[in-house]
Motif scaffolding. Structure first.
Motif, PDB file in Angstrom:
ATOM      1  N   PRO A   3      -5.241  10.776  -2.103  1.00 36.69           N
ATOM      2  CA  PRO A   3      -4.938  12.137  -3.108  1.00 36.69           C
ATOM      3  C   PRO A   3      -3.698  12.567  -2.279  1.00 36.69           C
ATOM      4  CG  PRO A   3      -6.979  12.169  -2.624  1.00 36.69           C
ATOM      5  CD  PRO A   3      -6.676  11.063  -1.579  1.00 36.69           C
ATOM      6  N   GLY A   4      -2.674  12.894  -3.460  1.00 41.21           N
ATOM      7  CA  GLY A   4      -1.309  13.503  -3.041  1.00 41.21           C
ATOM      8  C   GLY A   4      -0.062  12.567  -2.426  1.00 41.21           C
ATOM      9  N   ALA A   5      -0.517  11.265  -2.759  1.00 41.39           N
ATOM     10  CA  ALA A   5       0.544  10.415  -2.443  1.00 41.39           C
ATOM     11  C   ALA A   5       1.646  10.033  -3.563  1.00 41.39           C
ATOM     12  CB  ALA A   5      -0.172   8.874  -1.993  1.00 41.39           C
ATOM     13  N   GLY A   6       1.197  10.588  -4.942  1.00 39.77           N
ATOM     14  CA  GLY A   6       1.916  10.400  -5.785  1.00 39.77           C
ATOM     15  C   GLY A   6       1.952   9.389  -6.835  1.00 39.77           C
ATOM     16  N   LYS A   7       0.785   8.762  -6.925  1.00 44.09           N
ATOM     17  CA  LYS A   7       0.256   7.424  -7.673  1.00 44.09           C
ATOM     18  C   LYS A   7       1.051   7.460  -9.170  1.00 44.09           C
ATOM     19  CE  LYS A   7      -4.102   6.983  -7.206  1.00 44.09           C
ATOM     20  NZ  LYS A   7      -4.233   8.104  -6.411  1.00 44.09           N
ATOM     21  N   THR A   8       0.537   8.545  -9.792  1.00 45.43           N
ATOM     22  CA  THR A   8       0.684   8.557 -11.282  1.00 45.43           C
ATOM     23  C   THR A   8       2.225   8.829 -11.409  1.00 45.43           C
ATOM     24  OG1 THR A   8      -1.510   9.754 -11.856  1.00 45.43           O
ATOM     25  CG2 THR A   8       0.372  10.131 -13.146  1.00 45.43           C
ATOM     26  N   THR A   9       2.827   9.951 -10.669  1.00 43.30           N
ATOM     27  CA  THR A   9       4.308  10.182 -10.740  1.00 43.30           C
ATOM     28  C   THR A   9       5.069   8.906 -10.422  1.00 43.30           C
ATOM     29  OG1 THR A   9       3.732  12.233 -10.074  1.00 43.30           O
ATOM     30  CG2 THR A   9       6.175  11.516  -9.955  1.00 43.30           C
TER      31      THR A   9
ATOM     32  N   LEU B 106       0.803   2.968  -1.595  1.00 45.59           N
ATOM     33  CA  LEU B 106       1.539   4.338  -1.422  1.00 45.59           C
ATOM     34  C   LEU B 106       0.922   5.002  -0.362  1.00 45.59           C
ATOM     35  CD1 LEU B 106       2.418   5.282  -5.142  1.00 45.59           C
ATOM     36  CD2 LEU B 106       3.718   4.038  -3.716  1.00 45.59           C
ATOM     37  N   ASP B 107       1.622   5.222   0.889  1.00 50.20           N
ATOM     38  CA  ASP B 107       1.258   6.119   1.975  1.00 50.20           C
ATOM     39  C   ASP B 107       1.681   7.384   1.989  1.00 50.20           C
ATOM     40  OD1 ASP B 107      -0.247   6.690   4.088  1.00 50.20           O
ATOM     41  OD2 ASP B 107       0.927   5.167   5.568  1.00 50.20           O
ATOM     42  N   VAL B 108       1.023   8.345   2.720  1.00 51.37           N
ATOM     43  CA  VAL B 108       1.330   9.811   2.645  1.00 51.37           C
ATOM     44  C   VAL B 108       1.067  10.342   3.981  1.00 51.37           C
ATOM     45  CG1 VAL B 108      -0.456  10.573   1.454  1.00 51.37           C
ATOM     46  CG2 VAL B 108       2.074  11.814   1.395  1.00 51.37           C
ATOM     47  N   SER B 109       1.626  11.325   4.560  1.00 56.57           N
ATOM     48  CA  SER B 109       1.256  12.233   5.725  1.00 56.57           C
ATOM     49  C   SER B 109       0.293  13.025   5.327  1.00 56.57           C
ATOM     50  CB  SER B 109       2.327  12.583   6.512  1.00 56.57           C
ATOM     51  OG  SER B 109       3.028  13.746   5.797  1.00 56.57           O
ATOM     52  N   LEU B 110      -0.703  13.263   6.314  1.00 55.54           N
ATOM     53  CA  LEU B 110      -1.765  14.183   5.989  1.00 55.54           C
ATOM     54  C   LEU B 110      -0.858  15.778   5.437  1.00 55.54           C
ATOM     55  CD1 LEU B 110      -4.656  15.141   5.947  1.00 55.54           C
ATOM     56  CD2 LEU B 110      -4.340  15.847   8.507  1.00 55.54           C
ATOM     57  N   SER B 111      -0.112  16.251   6.368  1.00 59.78           N
ATOM     58  CA  SER B 111       0.580  17.665   5.829  1.00 59.78           C
ATOM     59  C   SER B 111       1.311  17.495   4.543  1.00 59.78           C
ATOM     60  CB  SER B 111       1.459  17.786   6.922  1.00 59.78           C
ATOM     61  OG  SER B 111       2.526  16.770   7.039  1.00 59.78           O
ATOM     62  N   GLU B 112       1.635  16.342   4.216  1.00 55.86           N
ATOM     63  CA  GLU B 112       2.402  16.236   2.940  1.00 55.86           C
ATOM     64  C   GLU B 112       1.443  16.047   1.699  1.00 55.86           C
ATOM     65  OE1 GLU B 112       6.047  15.486   0.711  1.00 55.86           O
ATOM     66  OE2 GLU B 112       5.559  16.192   2.427  1.00 55.86           O
ATOM     67  N   ALA B 113       0.245  15.535   1.971  1.00 58.68           N
ATOM     68  CA  ALA B 113      -0.864  15.264   1.011  1.00 58.68           C
ATOM     69  C   ALA B 113      -1.237  16.712   0.881  1.00 58.68           C
ATOM     70  CB  ALA B 113      -1.873  14.475   1.405  1.00 58.68           C
TER      71      ALA B 113
ATOM     72  N   THR C  48      -7.608  22.804  -5.476  1.00 59.30           N
ATOM     73  CA  THR C  48      -7.844  21.438  -6.094  1.00 59.30           C
ATOM     74  C   THR C  48      -9.140  21.567  -6.658  1.00 59.30           C
ATOM     75  OG1 THR C  48      -7.886  19.300  -6.157  1.00 59.30           O
ATOM     76  CG2 THR C  48      -8.559  20.321  -4.085  1.00 59.30           C
ATOM     77  N   THR C  49      -9.343  20.902  -7.851  1.00 66.32           N
ATOM     78  CA  THR C  49     -10.714  20.755  -8.506  1.00 66.32           C
ATOM     79  C   THR C  49     -10.993  19.226  -8.363  1.00 66.32           C
ATOM     80  OG1 THR C  49      -9.735  20.356 -10.650  1.00 66.32           O
ATOM     81  CG2 THR C  49     -10.015  22.660 -10.244  1.00 66.32           C
ATOM     82  N   ARG C  50     -10.483  18.336  -7.375  1.00 64.41           N
ATOM     83  CA  ARG C  50     -10.976  17.150  -7.290  1.00 64.41           C
ATOM     84  C   ARG C  50     -12.375  17.258  -6.564  1.00 64.41           C
ATOM     85  NH1 ARG C  50      -5.458  13.420  -6.040  1.00 64.41           N
ATOM     86  NH2 ARG C  50      -4.141  14.949  -6.785  1.00 64.41           N
ATOM     87  N   PRO C  51     -13.378  16.569  -7.181  1.00 65.08           N
ATOM     88  CA  PRO C  51     -14.575  16.516  -6.703  1.00 65.08           C
ATOM     89  C   PRO C  51     -14.984  16.231  -5.221  1.00 65.08           C
ATOM     90  CG  PRO C  51     -14.617  15.487  -8.865  1.00 65.08           C
ATOM     91  CD  PRO C  51     -13.031  15.587  -8.242  1.00 65.08           C
ATOM     92  N   LEU C  52     -13.896  15.264  -4.704  1.00 62.36           N
ATOM     93  CA  LEU C  52     -14.109  15.096  -3.270  1.00 62.36           C
ATOM     94  C   LEU C  52     -13.465  15.933  -2.234  1.00 62.36           C
ATOM     95  CD1 LEU C  52     -14.153  11.100  -3.248  1.00 62.36           C
ATOM     96  CD2 LEU C  52     -16.135  12.540  -3.404  1.00 62.36           C
ATOM     97  N   LEU C  53     -12.791  16.766  -2.822  1.00 62.97           N
ATOM     98  CA  LEU C  53     -12.141  17.512  -1.982  1.00 62.97           C
ATOM     99  C   LEU C  53     -12.292  18.941  -2.049  1.00 62.97           C
ATOM    100  CD1 LEU C  53      -8.227  16.248  -2.671  1.00 62.97           C
ATOM    101  CD2 LEU C  53      -9.743  15.577  -0.769  1.00 62.97           C
TER     102      LEU C  53
ATOM    103  N   ARG D 106      -7.880  20.310   3.683  1.00 62.69           N
ATOM    104  CA  ARG D 106      -7.219  19.519   4.902  1.00 62.69           C
ATOM    105  C   ARG D 106      -8.275  18.723   5.572  1.00 62.69           C
ATOM    106  NH1 ARG D 106      -2.663  19.839   7.691  1.00 62.69           N
ATOM    107  NH2 ARG D 106      -2.573  19.144   9.686  1.00 62.69           N
ATOM    108  N   GLY D 107      -9.387  19.290   5.813  1.00 62.60           N
ATOM    109  CA  GLY D 107     -10.466  18.570   6.594  1.00 62.60           C
ATOM    110  C   GLY D 107     -10.971  17.261   5.696  1.00 62.60           C
ATOM    111  N   ARG D 108     -11.182  17.530   4.448  1.00 61.38           N
ATOM    112  CA  ARG D 108     -11.692  16.407   3.737  1.00 61.38           C
ATOM    113  C   ARG D 108     -10.782  15.320   3.319  1.00 61.38           C
ATOM    114  NH1 ARG D 108     -15.082  14.132   3.252  1.00 61.38           N
ATOM    115  NH2 ARG D 108     -15.155  13.570   0.893  1.00 61.38           N
ATOM    116  N   LEU D 109      -9.344  15.509   3.521  1.00 66.47           N
ATOM    117  CA  LEU D 109      -8.369  14.755   3.406  1.00 66.47           C
ATOM    118  C   LEU D 109      -8.084  14.014   4.590  1.00 66.47           C
ATOM    119  CD1 LEU D 109      -5.395  16.532   1.488  1.00 66.47           C
ATOM    120  CD2 LEU D 109      -6.358  14.369   0.843  1.00 66.47           C
TER     121      LEU D 109
END
Length: 218
Positions: free
Chosen positions: A59-65, A148-155, A163-168, A173-176
């Motif tokens: 999550p947060g890497a920008g797959k859709t964009t 598509l990789d991304v750093s934790l802080s950026e994500a 966020t409303t994402r179920p797994l987050l 931050r801890g879940r990511l």
């Protein structure tokens, strides 16, 4: 030694069959020079008759964009399997988790992946957890998988704390951090190409991806 026919060409790069193994290692194992890529060049021609890319990422890497921009640059369509799942179920993914449970969602996810890979030849974006099931990793074999990789802080910054994402839900931050620790080793085993999106524009990421994908399809 007889030199092969040029395989990938842009305004700055020409690659022959003989040079391909060396270039592939350089591109995938370390950060390559930026390529200037024009709207129509031989590296796009190398992609136009193949499934262009299958994007996986936390999550947060920008797959859709990134996926939409990459598809536009290649002149192909874009497909998001999360949207396919919602269309099939007639409800949002968050509601599938609440009403039906994660196991039902994972089954729908596998079927959406199977259909997309069989029917679609553009750029496909997959849900972040799709790579956790053996059957899904088997389906991805032989396809150009882009991590598509991304750093934790950026994500964390991109996803946001609300966020409303179920797994987050809860400690984002801890879940990511947990999800990345769990999934990154698998991304490494299935990806044909890795690109870090942290602190970069979408155009910059796409410019890096196109020549990498041309090499992969070669």
């Amino acid at each position: 030694m007889k030199r092969g026919k040029p395989l990938v060409e842009s305004s700055c790069v020409r690659v022959t069959d003989d040079e391909l193994p060396t270039l592939r290692r350089q591109l995938l194992l370390r950060r390559q020079p930026r390529f200037q890529v024009f709207a129509r060049c031989a590296c796009l021609d190398a992609l136009e008759h193949h499934s262009s890319a299958v994007l996986v990422a936390p999550p947060g890497a920008g797959k859709t964009t990134v996926g939409r921009a990459l598809a536009a640059r290649l002149g192909v369509n874009f497909r998001d399997t999360d949207h396919d799942i919602e269309a099939t179920a007639g409800k949002r993914i968050a509601d599938i988790f609440v009403d039906d449970g994660e196991e039902v969602f994972r089954h729908l996810e596998t079927e959406a992946l199977r259909r997309a890979l069989a029917e679609f030849d553009g750029v496909v974006s997959l849900g972040g957890g799709v790579i956790m099931r053996d059957v899904n990793r088997e389906l991805l074999q032989g396809h150009p998988v882009v991590w598509l990789d991304v750093s934790l802080s950026e994500a964390v910054k991109r996803v946001g704390l609300g966020t409303t994402r179920p797994l987050l839900m809860g400690n984002v931050r801890g879940r990511l951090m947990e999800l990345m620790a769990e999934r990154v080793p698998i991304y490494k085993t299935i990806a044909s190409v890795r690109v870090d999106t942290s602190g970069r524009s979408v155009a910059d990421v796409v410019d890096e991806l196109i020549p990498l994908l041309a090499v992969t399809h070669g």
